[in-house]
Design a protein around this motif. Structure first.
Motif, PDB file in Angstrom:
ATOM      1  N   VAL A 123      47.598  27.691  44.025  1.00 23.11           N
ATOM      2  CA  VAL A 123      46.960  28.381  45.150  1.00 23.11           C
ATOM      3  C   VAL A 123      47.446  29.824  45.194  1.00 23.11           C
ATOM      4  CG1 VAL A 123      46.589  28.370  47.644  1.00 23.11           C
ATOM      5  CG2 VAL A 123      46.925  26.211  46.438  1.00 23.11           C
ATOM      6  N   PRO A 124      46.548  30.803  45.274  1.00 25.11           N
ATOM      7  CA  PRO A 124      46.970  32.209  45.273  1.00 25.11           C
ATOM      8  C   PRO A 124      47.615  32.633  46.587  1.00 25.11           C
ATOM      9  CG  PRO A 124      44.619  32.059  45.694  1.00 25.11           C
ATOM     10  CD  PRO A 124      45.080  30.655  45.413  1.00 25.11           C
ATOM     11  N   TYR A 125      48.592  33.527  46.486  1.00 23.55           N
ATOM     12  CA  TYR A 125      49.140  34.126  47.708  1.00 23.55           C
ATOM     13  C   TYR A 125      49.107  35.651  47.663  1.00 23.55           C
ATOM     14  CZ  TYR A 125      53.642  34.578  45.133  1.00 23.55           C
ATOM     15  OH  TYR A 125      54.632  34.886  44.222  1.00 23.55           O
ATOM     16  N   ARG A 126      48.858  36.234  46.483  1.00 28.59           N
ATOM     17  CA  ARG A 126      48.590  37.671  46.397  1.00 28.59           C
ATOM     18  C   ARG A 126      47.873  37.936  45.071  1.00 28.59           C
ATOM     19  NH1 ARG A 126      53.452  41.646  44.389  1.00 28.59           N
ATOM     20  NH2 ARG A 126      54.095  40.439  42.555  1.00 28.59           N
ATOM     21  N   TRP A 127      47.198  39.079  44.996  1.00 31.69           N
ATOM     22  CA  TRP A 127      46.457  39.417  43.780  1.00 31.69           C
ATOM     23  C   TRP A 127      46.294  40.927  43.683  1.00 31.69           C
ATOM     24  CZ3 TRP A 127      41.508  41.730  43.883  1.00 31.69           C
ATOM     25  CH2 TRP A 127      40.938  41.870  45.164  1.00 31.69           C
ATOM     26  N   GLY A 128      45.817  41.369  42.520  1.00 30.77           N
ATOM     27  CA  GLY A 128      45.575  42.790  42.302  1.00 30.77           C
ATOM     28  C   GLY A 128      44.807  42.981  41.009  1.00 30.77           C
ATOM     29  N   SER A 129      44.899  44.160  40.439  1.00 34.04           N
ATOM     30  CA  SER A 129      44.109  44.456  39.237  1.00 34.04           C
ATOM     31  C   SER A 129      44.928  45.262  38.239  1.00 34.04           C
ATOM     32  CB  SER A 129      42.854  45.251  39.609  1.00 34.04           C
ATOM     33  OG  SER A 129      43.207  46.553  40.058  1.00 34.04           O
ATOM     34  N   MET A 130      44.393  45.381  37.038  1.00 37.22           N
ATOM     35  CA  MET A 130      44.938  46.304  36.059  1.00 37.22           C
ATOM     36  C   MET A 130      44.552  47.719  36.497  1.00 37.22           C
ATOM     37  SD  MET A 130      46.633  46.313  33.126  1.00 37.22           S
ATOM     38  CE  MET A 130      46.282  44.828  32.170  1.00 37.22           C
TER      39      MET A 130
ATOM     40  N   ASN B 126      57.581  57.839  33.362  1.00 34.70           N
ATOM     41  CA  ASN B 126      58.331  58.595  34.369  1.00 34.70           C
ATOM     42  C   ASN B 126      58.990  59.830  33.774  1.00 34.70           C
ATOM     43  OD1 ASN B 126      59.555  59.217  36.841  1.00 34.70           O
ATOM     44  ND2 ASN B 126      61.329  57.940  36.423  1.00 34.70           N
ATOM     45  N   VAL B 127      59.531  59.715  32.548  1.00 35.94           N
ATOM     46  CA  VAL B 127      60.221  60.854  31.939  1.00 35.94           C
ATOM     47  C   VAL B 127      59.274  61.780  31.197  1.00 35.94           C
ATOM     48  CG1 VAL B 127      62.365  59.551  31.716  1.00 35.94           C
ATOM     49  CG2 VAL B 127      60.744  59.578  29.817  1.00 35.94           C
ATOM     50  N   GLY B 128      57.985  61.426  31.158  1.00 38.11           N
ATOM     51  CA  GLY B 128      56.999  62.319  30.556  1.00 38.11           C
ATOM     52  C   GLY B 128      56.726  62.085  29.086  1.00 38.11           C
ATOM     53  N   ASP B 129      57.278  61.014  28.502  1.00 37.01           N
ATOM     54  CA  ASP B 129      56.998  60.735  27.090  1.00 37.01           C
ATOM     55  C   ASP B 129      55.537  60.355  26.869  1.00 37.01           C
ATOM     56  OD1 ASP B 129      59.548  61.285  26.373  1.00 37.01           O
ATOM     57  OD2 ASP B 129      60.211  59.211  26.199  1.00 37.01           O
ATOM     58  N   VAL B 130      54.910  59.775  27.866  1.00 38.87           N
ATOM     59  CA  VAL B 130      53.481  59.438  27.795  1.00 38.87           C
ATOM     60  C   VAL B 130      52.783  60.027  29.012  1.00 38.87           C
ATOM     61  CG1 VAL B 130      53.825  57.325  26.458  1.00 38.87           C
ATOM     62  CG2 VAL B 130      53.850  57.211  28.943  1.00 38.87           C
ATOM     63  N   TRP B 131      51.510  60.326  28.879  1.00 38.29           N
ATOM     64  CA  TRP B 131      50.734  60.919  29.967  1.00 38.29           C
ATOM     65  C   TRP B 131      49.972  59.873  30.762  1.00 38.29           C
ATOM     66  CZ3 TRP B 131      47.940  65.398  26.900  1.00 38.29           C
ATOM     67  CH2 TRP B 131      48.914  66.267  26.375  1.00 38.29           C
ATOM     68  N   VAL B 132      49.713  58.724  30.135  1.00 36.05           N
ATOM     69  CA  VAL B 132      48.905  57.679  30.772  1.00 36.05           C
ATOM     70  C   VAL B 132      49.610  56.345  30.615  1.00 36.05           C
ATOM     71  CG1 VAL B 132      46.690  56.480  30.789  1.00 36.05           C
ATOM     72  CG2 VAL B 132      46.766  58.920  30.238  1.00 36.05           C
ATOM     73  N   ALA B 133      49.643  55.560  31.676  1.00 30.83           N
ATOM     74  CA  ALA B 133      50.215  54.211  31.632  1.00 30.83           C
ATOM     75  C   ALA B 133      49.180  53.225  32.158  1.00 30.83           C
ATOM     76  CB  ALA B 133      51.488  54.129  32.468  1.00 30.83           C
ATOM     77  N   VAL B 134      49.051  52.096  31.472  1.00 29.92           N
ATOM     78  CA  VAL B 134      48.111  51.043  31.875  1.00 29.92           C
ATOM     79  C   VAL B 134      48.909  49.783  32.164  1.00 29.92           C
ATOM     80  CG1 VAL B 134      46.094  49.677  31.219  1.00 29.92           C
ATOM     81  CG2 VAL B 134      46.325  52.029  30.396  1.00 29.92           C
ATOM     82  N   GLY B 135      48.746  49.209  33.336  1.00 29.47           N
ATOM     83  CA  GLY B 135      49.505  48.003  33.684  1.00 29.47           C
ATOM     84  C   GLY B 135      49.025  47.402  34.981  1.00 29.47           C
ATOM     85  N   TRP B 136      49.743  46.387  35.444  1.00 31.21           N
ATOM     86  CA  TRP B 136      49.358  45.707  36.678  1.00 31.21           C
ATOM     87  C   TRP B 136      49.644  46.588  37.898  1.00 31.21           C
ATOM     88  CZ3 TRP B 136      46.309  42.384  34.942  1.00 31.21           C
ATOM     89  CH2 TRP B 136      46.625  41.465  33.962  1.00 31.21           C
ATOM     90  N   SER B 137      48.783  46.496  38.892  1.00 32.71           N
ATOM     91  CA  SER B 137      48.969  47.291  40.114  1.00 32.71           C
ATOM     92  C   SER B 137      50.293  46.975  40.797  1.00 32.71           C
ATOM     93  CB  SER B 137      47.806  47.040  41.075  1.00 32.71           C
ATOM     94  OG  SER B 137      47.669  45.652  41.376  1.00 32.71           O
ATOM     95  N   SER B 138      50.767  45.731  40.704  1.00 34.01           N
ATOM     96  CA  SER B 138      52.033  45.352  41.338  1.00 34.01           C
ATOM     97  C   SER B 138      53.215  46.096  40.728  1.00 34.01           C
ATOM     98  CB  SER B 138      52.253  43.841  41.219  1.00 34.01           C
ATOM     99  OG  SER B 138      52.191  43.431  39.861  1.00 34.01           O
TER     100      SER B 138
END
Length: 410
Positions: A156-163, A234-246
């Motif tokens: 049973v879900p209790y929280r959710w989000g998206s990529m 965070n340190v600027g090694d990459v410009w874009v990050a893709v991951g879970w909203s949580s």
């Protein structure tokens, strides 16, 4: 405690005497120290602290409540496999708990390996009747863990989000790059579903088109990782990050000049769910092992978590994610009082970290891959192989990231 029984003449509807009647009324009015245990192993930072206080208050002294936290869903699943998977129960591990946190894409594997058991009596529960039909359809599984309209409810879900996608706005301005429209799964980029069952017949250009897009995407990727990618961002090694909203939303709030978006083409969805370890019936001599069956308070806990007022900590962004009820109902905009003195984030997410309705309709939960889809994914991975060791090392990270972050069973 010793309780004396008294005889009541039910045929006449009268108590034998006024003294017995008074004693019986006094007995009914007393609260006895009968405690019911409820042990929960949950993902850290996924349960609002106020829930714990309010649940204990709602149950009074009858509940012997114990809530433990683990750092990752993988850690909980590992404990579950260590106990249930090997046919033994350790009272200190998650397998002996009444309820555990489980990621939605782990459910099919947990069912097929008999690591969790179905939740009994759901049709008579108020919380299940109020649960959205969309959730019910997604959650029903057969004994192999596959989607089945006649299947049982195992979690049973209790929280959710998206990529979501986080990007550094200054870098895009500096290099005159257009705003990001689509970054994420290649299948979605090509206009197909995350849950495509046959790539050749359902994707324009078939497997070769997907392979070409994967190759193009790979050239732009600095790091495939599910644990340290936010540090690199965070340190600027990459410009874009893709991951879970949580993961991304709380981190992005601590950074400057960062935007977080859900692609207009849609994204994959995630959910954290409550599930019951299949510990019943496993013989053990260890005291405290859950051999008595799930706690009778399981339904009370689930009902509590799904009550409308439980959405407030999500809407106030105390905990990342959204209430299951927000899947059907567009959340109200946050009040100015709730937003006051809180870091503002440049995002197209609405209250509770939910994609806006026009994008949510294009989002999908990741379902178990069909046999043909699994073969397609294996072929795509193998087509990227190269004898260069450095590339193969990077590819291993790619597969690990795809398995953990995108939760695709390769």
């Amino acid at each position: 405690m010793h309780v004396s029984l008294v005889n009541i003449d039910s045929s006449s509807g009268e108590y034998e005497n006024e003294e017995v009647k008074a004693a019986f009324e006094s007995y009914k009015s007393k609260t006895y120290a009968l405690t019911v245990p409820l042990r929960i192993v949950a993902l850290r930072s996924s349960v609002p602290p106020l829930w714990i206080k309010n649940f204990i208050q709602s149950q009074g002294r009858r509940v012997k409540f114990r809530l433990e936290f683990r750092g990752t869903l993988e850690g909980i699943f590992s404990e579950l496999s260590t106990t249930i998977g090997k046919g033994k129960v350790s009272s200190k591990l998650a397998g002996a708990a009444d309820i555990i946190s489980l990621g939605d894409t782990w459910v099919n594997f947990a069912i097929s390996k008999k690591l969790i058991e179905p939740i009994q009596g759901v049709d008579e529960q108020d919380w299940f009747c109020k649960l959205s039909d969309k959730w019910k359809v997604y959650l029903r599984r057969n004994d192999e863990g596959k989607s089945d309209t006649e299947g049982k409810i195992w979690a049973v879900p209790y929280r959710w989000g998206s990529m979501v996608i986080a990007y550094r706005k200054n870098k895009f301005r500096q290099h005159n790059l257009a705003p990001i429209e689509v970054i994420g799964a290649v299948l979605k980029y090509l206009g197909a579903s995350y849950n495509t069952s046959n790539i050749d017949s359902q994707v324009t250009g078939g497997r070769n088109a997907v392979k070409d897009e994967l190759a193009a995407l790979q050239k732009q990727v600095r790091l495939f990782d599910s644990a340290n990618y936010l540090k690199a961002f965070n340190v600027g090694d990459v410009w874009v990050a893709v991951g879970w909203s949580s993961d991304i939303v709380p981190a992005a709030k601590r950074m400057s000049d960062v935007a977080v978006i859900v692609p207009k083409s849609g994204a994959s969805l995630w959910a954290d769910l409550w599930a019951i370890p299949a510990a019943s019936g496993i013989a053990t001599d260890e005291l405290g092992g859950r051999i008595r069956g799930p706690s009778p308070l399981v339904h009370q806990w689930i009902d509590f978590c799904l009550q409308s007022q439980r959405a407030i900590p999500f809407e106030e962004e105390i905990v990342a994610g959204a209430s299951p009820s927000a899947f059907d109902n567009t959340p109200l905009p946050k009040s100015k009082n709730l937003s006051k003195n809180k870091p503002k984030l440049d995002t197209n997410l609405i209250a509770g970290g939910v994609p806006p309705p026009e994008i949510l309709t294009r989002c999908e939960f990741l379902e178990p891959l069909s046999d043909s889809a699994s073969l397609d994914h294996q072929w795509l991975i193998s087509s990227m192989q190269n004898p260069n060791h450095g590339f193969m090392h990077k590819l291993q990270h790619c597969i690990l990231w795809a398995s953990n972050a995108l939760q695709i069973k390769l």
